[in-house]
Design a protein around this motif. Structure first.
Motif, PDB file in Angstrom:
ATOM      1  N   GLN A  15       0.831  -1.208   0.000  1.00  0.00           N
ATOM      2  CA  GLN A  15       0.000   0.000   0.000  1.00  0.00           C
ATOM      3  C   GLN A  15       0.866   1.258   0.000  1.00  0.00           C
ATOM      4  O   GLN A  15       0.611   2.190  -0.774  1.00  0.00           O
ATOM      5  N   GLU A  16       1.889   1.283   0.851  1.00  0.00           N
ATOM      6  CA  GLU A  16       2.783   2.448   0.907  1.00  0.00           C
ATOM      7  C   GLU A  16       3.490   2.657  -0.435  1.00  0.00           C
ATOM      8  O   GLU A  16       3.614   3.779  -0.910  1.00  0.00           O
ATOM      9  N   SER A  17       3.937   1.558  -1.035  1.00  0.00           N
ATOM     10  CA  SER A  17       4.649   1.634  -2.308  1.00  0.00           C
ATOM     11  C   SER A  17       3.742   2.126  -3.436  1.00  0.00           C
ATOM     12  O   SER A  17       4.147   2.955  -4.244  1.00  0.00           O
ATOM     13  N   ALA A  44       9.374  -6.215 -10.474  1.00  0.00           N
ATOM     14  CA  ALA A  44       8.917  -5.027  -9.735  1.00  0.00           C
ATOM     15  C   ALA A  44       7.793  -5.385  -8.767  1.00  0.00           C
ATOM     16  O   ALA A  44       7.752  -4.890  -7.638  1.00  0.00           O
ATOM     17  N   VAL A  45       6.902  -6.259  -9.199  1.00  0.00           N
ATOM     18  CA  VAL A  45       5.797  -6.699  -8.333  1.00  0.00           C
ATOM     19  C   VAL A  45       6.342  -7.542  -7.189  1.00  0.00           C
ATOM     20  O   VAL A  45       5.930  -7.384  -6.031  1.00  0.00           O
ATOM     21  N   THR A  51       7.358 -11.382  -2.341  1.00  0.00           N
ATOM     22  CA  THR A  51       7.162 -12.798  -2.671  1.00  0.00           C
ATOM     23  C   THR A  51       6.793 -12.955  -4.139  1.00  0.00           C
ATOM     24  O   THR A  51       6.205 -12.052  -4.738  1.00  0.00           O
ATOM     25  N   ASP A  52       7.148 -14.123  -4.697  1.00  0.00           N
ATOM     26  CA  ASP A  52       6.767 -14.400  -6.089  1.00  0.00           C
ATOM     27  C   ASP A  52       5.487 -15.235  -6.173  1.00  0.00           C
ATOM     28  O   ASP A  52       5.010 -15.527  -7.256  1.00  0.00           O
ATOM     29  N   MET A  53       4.926 -15.623  -5.026  1.00  0.00           N
ATOM     30  CA  MET A  53       3.664 -16.377  -5.007  1.00  0.00           C
ATOM     31  C   MET A  53       2.550 -15.452  -4.509  1.00  0.00           C
ATOM     32  O   MET A  53       2.604 -14.959  -3.383  1.00  0.00           O
ATOM     33  N   TYR A  85      -0.088  -2.501 -10.935  1.00  0.00           N
ATOM     34  CA  TYR A  85       0.586  -3.466 -10.056  1.00  0.00           C
ATOM     35  C   TYR A  85       0.192  -4.899 -10.408  1.00  0.00           C
ATOM     36  O   TYR A  85       1.034  -5.801 -10.391  1.00  0.00           O
ATOM     37  N   GLU A  86      -1.078  -5.115 -10.714  1.00  0.00           N
ATOM     38  CA  GLU A  86      -1.551  -6.468 -11.004  1.00  0.00           C
ATOM     39  C   GLU A  86      -1.062  -6.904 -12.381  1.00  0.00           C
ATOM     40  O   GLU A  86      -1.223  -6.184 -13.362  1.00  0.00           O
ATOM     41  N   VAL A  87      -0.474  -8.095 -12.447  1.00  0.00           N
ATOM     42  CA  VAL A  87       0.061  -8.600 -13.716  1.00  0.00           C
ATOM     43  C   VAL A  87      -1.086  -9.031 -14.633  1.00  0.00           C
ATOM     44  O   VAL A  87      -2.251  -9.069 -14.227  1.00  0.00           O
TER      45      VAL A  87
END
Length: 111
Positions: A15-17, A44-45, A51-53, A85-87
């Motif tokens: 959220q901060e990012s 970046a995400v 995390t990557d999951m 942000y969402e891929v």
């Protein structure tokens, strides 16, 4: 705008990012979906979430299946940042919550 979060958008560091602030929300429930896991490849995400999951909403065949999450009030500009942000595996759609609130959700794109 109302945005339903069931995953990494609930994390304060995300959220901060994305928004430059911590969001205040209320618990709610989405019916007719379940949460699965998605391996994220966008660096970046991954850096933002740590995390990557990531969890991803998938429409369920069982209308009584539920996902518990939070509804956050966001501006249109913040919603656009969440979209970025969402891929591509996620699509933003409108859904009715158990509370009667309508909110944007990010769910699996249709194949």
């Amino acid at each position: 705008e109302k945005l339903f979060s069931y995953g990494t958008l609930q994390l304060p560091q995300v959220q901060e990012s994305l928004f430059g602030r911590t969001l205040i929300g209320m618990k709610d429930v989405l019916r007719g979906y379940r949460v699965e896991e998605l391996k994220i490849k966008d660096q970046a995400v991954i850096e933002k979430s740590g995390t990557d999951m990531h969890p991803i909403l998938v429409k369920s065949d069982d209308p009584d299946e539920i996902v518990v999450g939070m509804i956050f009030e966001v501006t249109e500009e913040e919603l656009a940042r969440a979209d970025d942000y969402e891929v591509d595996d996620y699509q933003r759609t409108f859904a009715l919550m158990r509370s009667g609130n309508e909110a944007w959700i990010y769910s699996a794109t249709k194949a």
